[in-house]
Scaffold this motif. Structure first.
Motif, PDB file in Angstrom:
ATOM      1  N   ILE A  27      -8.255   1.649  -1.690  1.00 14.80           N
ATOM      2  CA  ILE A  27      -9.352   1.639  -0.708  1.00 14.80           C
ATOM      3  C   ILE A  27      -9.509   0.251  -0.099  1.00 14.80           C
ATOM      4  N   ALA A  78      -7.336   3.259  -7.541  1.00 18.11           N
ATOM      5  CA  ALA A  78      -8.064   3.848  -6.413  1.00 18.11           C
ATOM      6  C   ALA A  78      -8.841   2.769  -5.654  1.00 18.11           C
ATOM      7  N   TRP A 136       0.830  -1.201   0.000  1.00 14.73           N
ATOM      8  CA  TRP A 136       0.000   0.000   0.000  1.00 14.73           C
ATOM      9  C   TRP A 136       0.868   1.256   0.000  1.00 14.73           C
ATOM     10  N   LEU A 140      -6.547  -0.540   2.174  1.00 20.47           N
ATOM     11  CA  LEU A 140      -6.681   0.149   3.453  1.00 20.47           C
ATOM     12  C   LEU A 140      -7.704  -0.567   4.335  1.00 20.47           C
ATOM     13  N   GLY A 141      -8.778  -1.045   3.712  1.00 23.95           N
ATOM     14  CA  GLY A 141      -9.773  -1.828   4.462  1.00 23.95           C
ATOM     15  C   GLY A 141      -9.155  -3.055   5.103  1.00 23.95           C
TER      16      GLY A 141
END
Length: 151
Positions: A120, A116, A21, A123-124
Motif C-alpha cells: 500500500i 500488505a 512493487w 503504491l502511494g
C-alpha cells in the motif's frame, strides 16, 4: 547539470520502486516460498541505487525550482516530504523486516500484514512520484493540448 540529473534520477527512482512493487506482487501470487525469499532479500540491495536516486531527484528539484513555492514547482515540492517520510518510516524498515523474515522462511501472519502495508505504501509512492513526473512534463510543455483542426 540539474536539468539532466533531475529527470534521470526521478525516472530511475520510479523504475526501481515499480520493479520492487511488481516483483513483490508476482512473487506473492506465485506462492513459491523460494521465489518470495529471493525477491524479498534482493529488494534491500536495490536501496543502494534507490536512495541516491531519490536524494538526487529531490535535491535537483529544489535547485531547479529556484525558490518558487507556487504553481507546479510548489505542488511538486509539497509532495516530496510525503514521499520521503513514506520511504524512510514505512518502506525501508518494512523491506528490511520482510527480508529478515523471508531469509528465515518465516512467512507468518506478521509477514503478510507488513507485506500488505508495504504494498500500500509503495503504491502511494508510485502514485506521488507519477504525479510529480506528470507535473514535470507539464512544466516542460510535453502535455499541451493541441487545437483540433476542423475540416
Amino acid at each position: 547539470m540539474p536539468k539532466i540529473l533531475h529527470p534521470v534520477a526521478g525516472a530511475l527512482a520510479m523504475i526501481l520502486i515499480g520493479t520492487f512493487w511488481l516483483s513483490t506482487v508476482v512473487s506473492e501470487l506465485s506462492g513459491d516460498p523460494a521465489f518470495i525469499q529471493t525477491v524479498k532479500t534482493a529488494i534491500p540491495w536495490g536501496f543502494l541505487l534507490l536512495v541516491p536516486a531519490i536524494a538526487t531527484a529531490g535535491g535537483t528539484g529544489v535547485v531547479l525550482s529556484k525558490g518558487r513555492t507556487g504553481g507546479l514547482p510548489g505542488v511538486k515540492l509539497k509532495r516530496m516530504p510525503f514521499i520521503a517520510a513514506n520511504g524512510l518510516f514505512i518502506l525501508i524498515p518494512a523491506a528490511f523486516f520482510l527480508a529478515a523474515k523471508a531469509r528465515g522462511g518465516d512467512f507468518d501472519t506478521t509477514f503478510y500484514i507488513v507485506q500488505a502495508l508495504e504494498l500500500i505504501a509503495g503504491l502511494g509512492n508510485i502514485i506521488l512520484l507519477g504525479l510529480n513526473m506528470r507535473d514535470g512534463f507539464r512544466m516542460k510543455g510535453r502535455f499541451r493540448k493541441h487545437p483540433v483542426i476542423k475540416p
